[in-house]
Design an enzyme around this catalytic site. Sequence first.
Site, short mmCIF file in Angstrom:
data_model
loop_
_atom_site.label_atom_id
_atom_site.label_comp_id
_atom_site.label_asym_id
_atom_site.label_seq_id
_atom_site.Cartn_x
_atom_site.Cartn_y
_atom_site.Cartn_z
N HIS A 85 0.84 -1.20 0.00
CA HIS A 85 0.00 0.00 0.00
C HIS A 85 0.87 1.25 0.00
O HIS A 85 0.62 2.20 -0.77
CB HIS A 85 -0.92 0.01 1.22
N GLU A 86 1.91 1.26 0.83
CA GLU A 86 2.79 2.43 0.88
C GLU A 86 3.56 2.60 -0.43
O GLU A 86 3.79 3.72 -0.88
CB GLU A 86 3.76 2.31 2.06
N HIS A 144 1.65 4.57 -2.93
CA HIS A 144 1.81 6.02 -2.87
C HIS A 144 3.05 6.47 -3.63
O HIS A 144 3.04 7.52 -4.28
CB HIS A 144 1.91 6.48 -1.41
N HIS A 201 3.20 9.01 -6.83
CA HIS A 201 4.13 10.13 -6.91
C HIS A 201 4.85 10.12 -8.25
O HIS A 201 5.00 11.16 -8.92
CB HIS A 201 5.13 10.06 -5.76
#
Length: 227
Positions: free
Chosen positions: A98-99, A102, A106
Amino acid sequence: MFFHPMDFLIILAFLLSLWAQFRVSGTFNKWSDVPASTGMTGYEAARRMLDRNGLHDVPIEPVPGKLSDHYDPIHRVVRLSEPVYYESSISAVSVACHEVGHAIQHKVHYPMLVLRHRMFPVVNIASGIAPFLLIAGFLFHAMNLVGLGIIFFSAAVAFQLVTLPVEFNASSRARKAMVAEGFITNQEERGVAKVLNAAALTYVAAALISLLELVKYIMIFTSNRDE
């Protein structure tokens, strides 16, 4: 001033938020006891997902605490809590990927993430000033201060609403990548969904509380202005 009909809904939303926090902790603990069939740790899953998306230069760092995982867009670092970084479980790989979602947002300039980053400096200031304006406005019956406080508070609410698609999109990217790359089996996807959905609910509850509070302030402001 001290009690408003909207307070009942705000209390219900607050109880939902508490339940969501208990749920995310309980769900994480439950699926932390279920090992990933691949044997991959959270770090390994995150590293592979980063590398396969061309993010070889994005490092992964362990950080103390539980559920302290996050992606730092300023330093372009994925930071995983120690249980996620070192352990091989459904919870660990779910949160780690999940991280990374991100980090991929980006890289591809996902519009809602770009908007969120641009809003942050303004919201950081506005959210700190808004409570003082609202308190002062209500105490001294200065509706101009209340109105200004509502404008500032609206920025904070907008930021939380923008955060929702950012979080859901990161989870969607994680789930698709985990299955496509063989990080988990189709049977394990059920556990991944439970972990990620539980985490997302905390953001929904927080946004709901803020939105209801904003509606309350607007209703008070409108009623006082019409008197």
